[in-house]
Structure formats: C-alpha cells, structure tokens
Design a protein around this motif. Sequence first.
Motif, PDB file in Angstrom:
ATOM      1  N   VAL A 156     -13.766   1.673 -34.232  1.00 30.13           N
ATOM      2  CA  VAL A 156     -15.044   1.959 -34.886  1.00 30.13           C
ATOM      3  C   VAL A 156     -14.991   3.400 -35.380  1.00 30.13           C
ATOM      4  N   TYR A 157     -15.838   3.720 -36.348  1.00 32.01           N
ATOM      5  CA  TYR A 157     -15.807   5.056 -36.936  1.00 32.01           C
ATOM      6  C   TYR A 157     -16.943   5.954 -36.466  1.00 32.01           C
ATOM      7  N   GLU A 158     -17.846   5.404 -35.681  1.00 33.63           N
ATOM      8  CA  GLU A 158     -18.881   6.238 -35.073  1.00 33.63           C
ATOM      9  C   GLU A 158     -19.355   5.596 -33.786  1.00 33.63           C
ATOM     10  N   LEU A 159     -19.839   6.442 -32.884  1.00 29.04           N
ATOM     11  CA  LEU A 159     -20.367   5.973 -31.608  1.00 29.04           C
ATOM     12  C   LEU A 159     -21.882   6.120 -31.626  1.00 29.04           C
ATOM     13  N   PRO A 160     -22.585   5.350 -30.790  1.00 28.73           N
ATOM     14  CA  PRO A 160     -24.032   5.520 -30.719  1.00 28.73           C
ATOM     15  C   PRO A 160     -24.401   6.903 -30.200  1.00 28.73           C
ATOM     16  N   GLU A 161     -25.616   7.342 -30.490  1.00 29.53           N
ATOM     17  CA  GLU A 161     -26.045   8.692 -30.100  1.00 29.53           C
ATOM     18  C   GLU A 161     -25.982   8.915 -28.591  1.00 29.53           C
ATOM     19  N   ASP A 162     -26.254   7.882 -27.817  1.00 26.45           N
ATOM     20  CA  ASP A 162     -26.310   8.082 -26.366  1.00 26.45           C
ATOM     21  C   ASP A 162     -25.020   7.689 -25.640  1.00 26.45           C
ATOM     22  N   TYR A 163     -23.874   7.837 -26.323  1.00 22.68           N
ATOM     23  CA  TYR A 163     -22.598   7.626 -25.636  1.00 22.68           C
ATOM     24  C   TYR A 163     -22.442   8.702 -24.567  1.00 22.68           C
ATOM     25  N   GLU A 164     -21.527   8.468 -23.636  1.00 28.71           N
ATOM     26  CA  GLU A 164     -21.280   9.456 -22.575  1.00 28.71           C
ATOM     27  C   GLU A 164     -19.799   9.810 -22.529  1.00 28.71           C
ATOM     28  N   LYS A 165     -19.510  11.057 -22.162  1.00 32.43           N
ATOM     29  CA  LYS A 165     -18.125  11.479 -21.952  1.00 32.43           C
ATOM     30  C   LYS A 165     -17.768  11.194 -20.507  1.00 32.43           C
ATOM     31  N   VAL A 166     -16.572  10.649 -20.311  1.00 34.04           N
ATOM     32  CA  VAL A 166     -16.104  10.347 -18.960  1.00 34.04           C
ATOM     33  C   VAL A 166     -14.664  10.823 -18.812  1.00 34.04           C
ATOM     34  N   THR A 167     -14.238  10.982 -17.555  1.00 31.99           N
ATOM     35  CA  THR A 167     -12.831  11.285 -17.303  1.00 31.99           C
ATOM     36  C   THR A 167     -12.246  10.213 -16.390  1.00 31.99           C
ATOM     37  N   ILE A 168     -11.004   9.848 -16.686  1.00 36.20           N
ATOM     38  CA  ILE A 168     -10.259   8.905 -15.869  1.00 36.20           C
ATOM     39  C   ILE A 168      -8.862   9.500 -15.699  1.00 36.20           C
ATOM     40  N   ASP A 169      -8.484   9.759 -14.473  1.00 37.97           N
ATOM     41  CA  ASP A 169      -7.181  10.368 -14.188  1.00 37.97           C
ATOM     42  C   ASP A 169      -6.957  11.640 -15.006  1.00 37.97           C
ATOM     43  N   GLY A 170      -8.015  12.451 -15.147  1.00 39.30           N
ATOM     44  CA  GLY A 170      -7.897  13.732 -15.849  1.00 39.30           C
ATOM     45  C   GLY A 170      -7.988  13.649 -17.362  1.00 39.30           C
ATOM     46  N   GLN A 171      -8.057  12.453 -17.929  1.00 33.74           N
ATOM     47  CA  GLN A 171      -8.152  12.291 -19.380  1.00 33.74           C
ATOM     48  C   GLN A 171      -9.611  12.050 -19.772  1.00 33.74           C
ATOM     49  N   THR A 172     -10.029  12.616 -20.917  1.00 31.61           N
ATOM     50  CA  THR A 172     -11.403  12.454 -21.387  1.00 31.61           C
ATOM     51  C   THR A 172     -11.493  11.269 -22.348  1.00 31.61           C
ATOM     52  N   TYR A 173     -12.500  10.432 -22.113  1.00 30.82           N
ATOM     53  CA  TYR A 173     -12.775   9.284 -22.981  1.00 30.82           C
ATOM     54  C   TYR A 173     -14.273   9.239 -23.271  1.00 30.82           C
ATOM     55  N   TYR A 174     -14.682   8.252 -24.046  1.00 29.94           N
ATOM     56  CA  TYR A 174     -16.086   8.074 -24.395  1.00 29.94           C
ATOM     57  C   TYR A 174     -16.508   6.685 -23.934  1.00 29.94           C
ATOM     58  N   GLU A 175     -17.748   6.592 -23.424  1.00 29.22           N
ATOM     59  CA  GLU A 175     -18.219   5.308 -22.897  1.00 29.22           C
ATOM     60  C   GLU A 175     -19.585   4.967 -23.458  1.00 29.22           C
TER      61      GLU A 175
END
Length: 201
Positions: A156-175
């Motif tokens: 996808v080319y954009e995320l919803p406004e209320d997405y959250e940043k998360v970390t898994i095993d030290g890596q940053t992702y978006y949820e």
Amino acid sequence: MKTFIKIYVIPAMFLAALSTQVSAQVTRRNSKEKTVKTTTTKRTVANNGNTRRVSSTKVTYKKPTRKVVSVRSLPKRTVINHKGQNYYYANNKFYTQSRGRYIVIAPKVGFRIKVLPPNYKRIRFNTHNYYNVNGTFYIQINNEYEVVDPEIGTVVYELPEDYEKVTIDGQTYYEYANVLYEKVQVDGTRAYEVIGIIDME
C-alpha cells in the motif's frame, strides 16, 4: 590536415570515450542500487521465514497507551453480529459499545458490509482483488464485502492516520488492525509492504 585532426578529431574522440565511461559508471551504480533494494525486500521475507503470524508477546508498541475515540450516539448505524457479539458500523468506522458509549475499534476479520465507502482503493495481489479502506482490507463475497487479512507482500502507498510504530527483535515496523508493515521503496516511491499478522494472545 594534421592540424585539423589534432584540434578537432582527437578532442572529440576523447570526449566520446569519457562520456561512455561516465555512462557506464552511472549504469553500474544504478544497477547496484536496484540490487540493494531487491535484496532488502527479499531479506525481509526471509527473516520472517515466510511466517504470517507474529505473537503479540514479541511486539513492543512505541506508545504505552492508545488513544481511545468514543461517541455518545451513532445515527444510521448498522448492527453487525460477529461470533455472538454485536458491533456497529457507521461513518465508515466500526464500533463496540461500552457503558453507554460507542468506541471506535479496528474491524475484526470476518466483519461484512454491503457497500464499500467511496474512498476505497483497489489492490490486485497474486489472485486476490482487495479493497483497502483506511487500512482495512476487504474482498468481495457475493453481494457483500468481508474484512480479511492481506497476504504477505501486499503493498500500500499510505497508512491510516492512527497507525502505530512497533518494534520486533529491535526492528521498527508499522501496525494497524494487527497487520504489520515495513517501509519500502517501489519505483522510487515510499510504500508499505505487509510482512505479517499479529496473533493476539
């Protein structure tokens, strides 16, 4: 004639050779950059072992609490009964009821609606036609649209406004709605690729 060759022909040949060398270097550099991008995308999938599911115990949210949005009333709402519990759909959002208020929730897989909101985006991936509305993925089943988990690799080319940043095993992702995304580049444009689904435990 020798003077003409020295003044015009030799410098022209030198310039042509120089531009060919520069062009070859630019081509080599561009192909190296493309290789790096491709490798990065492949690395992401390989690191997750092609596993769709990620245990919620491995996910750390950057913000300790999530903002809760609630309203007192829902005009023109549709009741959705899902696994014996009533949910509500209005204003292109899903709600649950608690203490006389309606709280916005991320839709659960299996929710169905009859009409898609006008701002949907169609995404074709593998054999599926998805309809994406603010981070929620639907597929059409008969005359309804059902909320589903997207396939790994869907972009996808954009995320919803209320997405959250998360970390898994030290890596940053978006949820968003338990779907995990990684930021990627597609033809020089920023995009987000689905890399997993969080299993709530």
